[in-house]
Each structure stands twice: as structure tokens, then as C-alpha cells.
Motif scaffolding. Sequence first.
Motif, PDB file in Angstrom:
ATOM      1  N   ASP A 208       0.795 -26.058  -4.249  1.00 25.12           N
ATOM      2  CA  ASP A 208       0.512 -27.276  -3.528  1.00 25.12           C
ATOM      3  C   ASP A 208       1.818 -28.022  -3.252  1.00 25.12           C
ATOM      4  O   ASP A 208       2.841 -27.790  -3.882  1.00 25.12           O
ATOM      5  CB  ASP A 208      -0.470 -28.149  -4.312  1.00 25.12           C
ATOM      6  CG  ASP A 208       0.110 -28.593  -5.629  1.00 25.12           C
ATOM      7  OD1 ASP A 208      -0.055 -27.827  -6.602  1.00 25.12           O
ATOM      8  OD2 ASP A 208       0.751 -29.647  -5.681  1.00 25.12           O
ATOM      9  N   LEU A 209       1.776 -28.917  -2.271  1.00 26.13           N
ATOM     10  CA  LEU A 209       2.980 -29.589  -1.794  1.00 26.13           C
ATOM     11  C   LEU A 209       3.684 -30.333  -2.910  1.00 26.13           C
ATOM     12  O   LEU A 209       4.921 -30.275  -3.025  1.00 26.13           O
ATOM     13  CB  LEU A 209       2.617 -30.555  -0.663  1.00 26.13           C
ATOM     14  CG  LEU A 209       3.773 -31.337  -0.031  1.00 26.13           C
ATOM     15  CD1 LEU A 209       4.808 -30.380   0.535  1.00 26.13           C
ATOM     16  CD2 LEU A 209       3.248 -32.279   1.048  1.00 26.13           C
ATOM     17  N   ALA A 210       2.936 -31.030  -3.743  1.00 25.88           N
ATOM     18  CA  ALA A 210       3.564 -31.783  -4.826  1.00 25.88           C
ATOM     19  C   ALA A 210       4.278 -30.854  -5.801  1.00 25.88           C
ATOM     20  O   ALA A 210       5.369 -31.170  -6.284  1.00 25.88           O
ATOM     21  CB  ALA A 210       2.508 -32.615  -5.562  1.00 25.88           C
TER      22      ALA A 210
ATOM     23  N   LEU B 122       0.678 -38.683 -12.130  1.00 22.90           N
ATOM     24  CA  LEU B 122       0.622 -39.449 -10.888  1.00 22.90           C
ATOM     25  C   LEU B 122      -0.527 -38.989 -10.005  1.00 22.90           C
ATOM     26  O   LEU B 122      -1.236 -39.802  -9.408  1.00 22.90           O
ATOM     27  CB  LEU B 122       1.944 -39.315 -10.131  1.00 22.90           C
ATOM     28  CG  LEU B 122       3.159 -40.037 -10.705  1.00 22.90           C
ATOM     29  CD1 LEU B 122       4.391 -39.726  -9.872  1.00 22.90           C
ATOM     30  CD2 LEU B 122       2.932 -41.546 -10.753  1.00 22.90           C
ATOM     31  N   LYS B 123      -0.691 -37.658  -9.901  1.00 23.75           N
ATOM     32  CA  LYS B 123      -1.698 -37.118  -8.999  1.00 23.75           C
ATOM     33  C   LYS B 123      -3.101 -37.207  -9.574  1.00 23.75           C
ATOM     34  O   LYS B 123      -4.082 -37.371  -8.840  1.00 23.75           O
ATOM     35  CB  LYS B 123      -1.362 -35.662  -8.676  1.00 23.75           C
ATOM     36  CG  LYS B 123      -2.245 -35.061  -7.610  1.00 23.75           C
ATOM     37  CD  LYS B 123      -1.751 -33.702  -7.168  1.00 23.75           C
ATOM     38  CE  LYS B 123      -1.907 -32.651  -8.221  1.00 23.75           C
ATOM     39  NZ  LYS B 123      -1.626 -31.287  -7.707  1.00 23.75           N
ATOM     40  N   GLY B 124      -3.202 -37.132 -10.873  1.00 26.69           N
ATOM     41  CA  GLY B 124      -4.508 -37.148 -11.520  1.00 26.69           C
ATOM     42  C   GLY B 124      -4.895 -35.771 -12.000  1.00 26.69           C
ATOM     43  O   GLY B 124      -4.740 -34.790 -11.276  1.00 26.69           O
TER      44      GLY B 124
ATOM     45  N   TRP C  26     -13.764 -27.478  -2.374  1.00 26.09           N
ATOM     46  CA  TRP C  26     -13.472 -26.128  -2.836  1.00 26.09           C
ATOM     47  C   TRP C  26     -12.577 -26.205  -4.055  1.00 26.09           C
ATOM     48  O   TRP C  26     -12.048 -27.264  -4.405  1.00 26.09           O
ATOM     49  CB  TRP C  26     -12.830 -25.264  -1.741  1.00 26.09           C
ATOM     50  CG  TRP C  26     -11.410 -25.606  -1.372  1.00 26.09           C
ATOM     51  CD1 TRP C  26     -10.278 -25.230  -2.010  1.00 26.09           C
ATOM     52  CD2 TRP C  26     -10.982 -26.387  -0.260  1.00 26.09           C
ATOM     53  NE1 TRP C  26      -9.168 -25.722  -1.373  1.00 26.09           N
ATOM     54  CE2 TRP C  26      -9.583 -26.435  -0.282  1.00 26.09           C
ATOM     55  CE3 TRP C  26     -11.659 -27.041   0.771  1.00 26.09           C
ATOM     56  CZ2 TRP C  26      -8.843 -27.127   0.665  1.00 26.09           C
ATOM     57  CZ3 TRP C  26     -10.925 -27.728   1.710  1.00 26.09           C
ATOM     58  CH2 TRP C  26      -9.531 -27.763   1.663  1.00 26.09           C
ATOM     59  N   ALA C  27     -12.399 -25.076  -4.708  1.00 26.72           N
ATOM     60  CA  ALA C  27     -11.535 -24.967  -5.886  1.00 26.72           C
ATOM     61  C   ALA C  27     -10.627 -23.765  -5.692  1.00 26.72           C
ATOM     62  O   ALA C  27     -11.070 -22.711  -5.247  1.00 26.72           O
ATOM     63  CB  ALA C  27     -12.366 -24.825  -7.159  1.00 26.72           C
TER      64      ALA C  27
ATOM     65  N   ARG D 117      -7.707 -34.639  -1.585  1.00 26.36           N
ATOM     66  CA  ARG D 117      -6.817 -34.687  -2.745  1.00 26.36           C
ATOM     67  C   ARG D 117      -7.107 -33.517  -3.677  1.00 26.36           C
ATOM     68  O   ARG D 117      -8.243 -33.053  -3.770  1.00 26.36           O
ATOM     69  CB  ARG D 117      -6.977 -36.004  -3.508  1.00 26.36           C
ATOM     70  CG  ARG D 117      -6.527 -37.228  -2.730  1.00 26.36           C
ATOM     71  CD  ARG D 117      -6.697 -38.488  -3.575  1.00 26.36           C
ATOM     72  NE  ARG D 117      -6.233 -39.673  -2.878  1.00 26.36           N
ATOM     73  CZ  ARG D 117      -4.974 -40.114  -2.895  1.00 26.36           C
ATOM     74  NH1 ARG D 117      -4.072 -39.469  -3.602  1.00 26.36           N
ATOM     75  NH2 ARG D 117      -4.626 -41.185  -2.229  1.00 26.36           N
ATOM     76  N   ASP D 118      -6.061 -33.061  -4.346  1.00 29.07           N
ATOM     77  CA  ASP D 118      -6.203 -31.976  -5.317  1.00 29.07           C
ATOM     78  C   ASP D 118      -6.079 -32.531  -6.728  1.00 29.07           C
ATOM     79  O   ASP D 118      -5.122 -33.254  -7.029  1.00 29.07           O
ATOM     80  CB  ASP D 118      -5.119 -30.909  -5.108  1.00 29.07           C
ATOM     81  CG  ASP D 118      -5.350 -30.111  -3.839  1.00 29.07           C
ATOM     82  OD1 ASP D 118      -6.524 -29.948  -3.465  1.00 29.07           O
ATOM     83  OD2 ASP D 118      -4.362 -29.662  -3.235  1.00 29.07           O
ATOM     84  N   TYR D 119      -7.036 -32.172  -7.579  1.00 32.10           N
ATOM     85  CA  TYR D 119      -7.001 -32.573  -8.981  1.00 32.10           C
ATOM     86  C   TYR D 119      -6.966 -31.311  -9.844  1.00 32.10           C
ATOM     87  O   TYR D 119      -7.913 -30.523  -9.829  1.00 32.10           O
ATOM     88  CB  TYR D 119      -8.223 -33.420  -9.343  1.00 32.10           C
ATOM     89  CG  TYR D 119      -8.315 -34.714  -8.574  1.00 32.10           C
ATOM     90  CD1 TYR D 119      -7.448 -35.771  -8.855  1.00 32.10           C
ATOM     91  CD2 TYR D 119      -9.243 -34.871  -7.552  1.00 32.10           C
ATOM     92  CE1 TYR D 119      -7.526 -36.963  -8.152  1.00 32.10           C
ATOM     93  CE2 TYR D 119      -9.324 -36.054  -6.839  1.00 32.10           C
ATOM     94  CZ  TYR D 119      -8.463 -37.096  -7.138  1.00 32.10           C
ATOM     95  OH  TYR D 119      -8.530 -38.269  -6.421  1.00 32.10           O
ATOM     96  N   PRO D 120      -5.869 -31.077 -10.573  1.00 39.62           N
ATOM     97  CA  PRO D 120      -5.786 -29.864 -11.394  1.00 39.62           C
ATOM     98  C   PRO D 120      -6.708 -29.938 -12.608  1.00 39.62           C
ATOM     99  O   PRO D 120      -6.732 -30.940 -13.324  1.00 39.62           O
ATOM    100  CB  PRO D 120      -4.309 -29.815 -11.807  1.00 39.62           C
ATOM    101  CG  PRO D 120      -3.831 -31.227 -11.706  1.00 39.62           C
ATOM    102  CD  PRO D 120      -4.626 -31.874 -10.617  1.00 39.62           C
TER     103      PRO D 120
END
Length: 305
Positions: A13-15, A164-166, A207-208, A222-225
Motif C-alpha cells: 500500500d502507498l503508506a 496513524l492509519k489505524g 474487500w480484504a 481506507r485500509d486498516y491492517p
Amino acid sequence: MDTGPTPPGQALDLAHRRRRVFMTAFWLLAFGSGAVGNLLTGRIDAERYGVPVATWQIAVNEFSSMLVSLAMLPLLLRACDRWPLHADTWRRYLPLYVAGSFMWCAGHITGMDLLRWLGYALGGADYSPGSLWTQAIYEYLKDVRTFFLIVAVCHLVEWFGRHLKGEASLLDAPDEGAAVEPVDRPERFLVRKLGRDFLVATADIEWAQASGNYVNLRVRGRDYPLRSTLAALEAKLDPTVFIRVHRSYVVQLRQVTSIEPLEAGEARLHMADGTVLPCSRRYREGVRAAAGGTEPLAARAASQG
């Protein structure tokens, strides 16, 4: 030109990519400035104590060490991604890092001595590392600190990025009393972001995607790991709502707007937000059969019919 989705297993992912670039630039600056500083102090010490050594020899000694360390750095950064140190994993992975520190030192000494031998030969001088045992002990005492400093900084940056991202987690069963909802089929996920907790509805997951030791949950862009395997997550999701479409992807059927066939039996899934995901040949027919009655595909078929 549409080049299709990024191949699974190769896309970060971009981050995460930004953190990887930051880490590489940070260690390039750290090792480079360290080599220059050691070159200057080595020249000063040689003049202070009357040691007959040329400046180019000091430079070869310092920059050979820097170049070998930078060459091995990507391997260590990948190892940090592959074996993250968390509260529930550090006991299992720490021995791997200890063994890795010996491998790092062995590679550092081997590469460094080869570069120094070549550099000295080009300069018309002979290079001798002295006693190999003494060199190994001396270098390991330095390398082990460098090795674990890289590991610590890498995991700190990754932790800060997730903070930061969650980061998502499954709701655990309570210590006492009945669970508010079935733990084996969760209706919500807990997302911790910047010290606050948020509840994300399972129905909002579009999706995952498998990503190393995590699964990225896509929710409203948003992506949450989630620290889990894709297979373990799939087992907890409703199979009438979510379906595996690739070894790295599980999607919500209602988010699929169309299926684009490709050669060799593969396909592309066009999602409601415009994202294109891969669908492997193994899952294509199952996706077509399962998604045939979902609202977006049914509506699309009606409009085309």
C-alpha cells in the motif's frame, strides 16, 4: 493505457511504500554521514598519533563498510516486514533476529574485506585484516548494535505508521458473561487509531487483501491492517456475502459491478469505487455463479439486456 491491477504479493500500500522509501533514505544518510565522519576523525587520529596511513586507505576502510551495509540493508528491511516483533510474536521471532545478526556480521566482514583487498590492490598496497578471530569478535561487537538499531527503528516506524492509519482487530470474547455478538462471525471490527477506538461494521468492508503478516481491510477508501491470515479472516466472514477471488483477495459480492474475462481463464473484477482487482482462473466460475444474483451485477445485466 490500462495495465491492470498490480500483481498480488508485489504491491505494498502507498503508506507502506512511503515508509520504505523513508527508511532507505534515512539509512543512506546515516551510513553515509557516519562514513564521512569516521574518515575525518581517522585522518585526525592518524596525524595526532603519528600513524603512517594514507587518506585514501582510511576512505577505503570506511566506505567499504558503508557500501556492504547498504547492500545488505534491503534484506534486513524485508526480514522486518516478514517477521514483525509484536507482543505475541517476539518470543518466536527474536531467535531468528539473533541468528540474523551473526549472518549480518559474516556478510559484512566478507564483503568489506573483499572491497578493501580490491581497493588496496588498485592503490598499489597490500591489505591484511590480521587475525580473523580478532576481527570477527571486534566487528560483531559493532555490527550487533547496528543490526538491532536498524531492527528497532524499522519496527518503530511501522508501528507509528499503523498508529496513524489505524489497526483493526477482532472483537474478543469477554472475560465474563456472554459475548455481545458471535465471535466466530463478527459483525464489527475494532479499529484503534491515534489512541481512540472505532467500530467498523463488517458489512462496510469492501474487500480484504493479504499483505505479509497482515490483511488489509478496505473500508470506504481506507485500509486498516488486521493481524491475521486471509484464510483465518475468510473463515469468520459470511460466505454468502464475502467470497475468495484470488489467493490474496476476498471481496464483498455486492461491491462487484462487473467481471471482465481475460486470457488463460483469469478475470478482472471492477469494484463499485472504480478499483480493479484480479480474479484467478481457479475462482472465476465460482465468483460468476455466486455474484450472479447480487444487486450490482443483476442491475448491470438488466440494463444490458
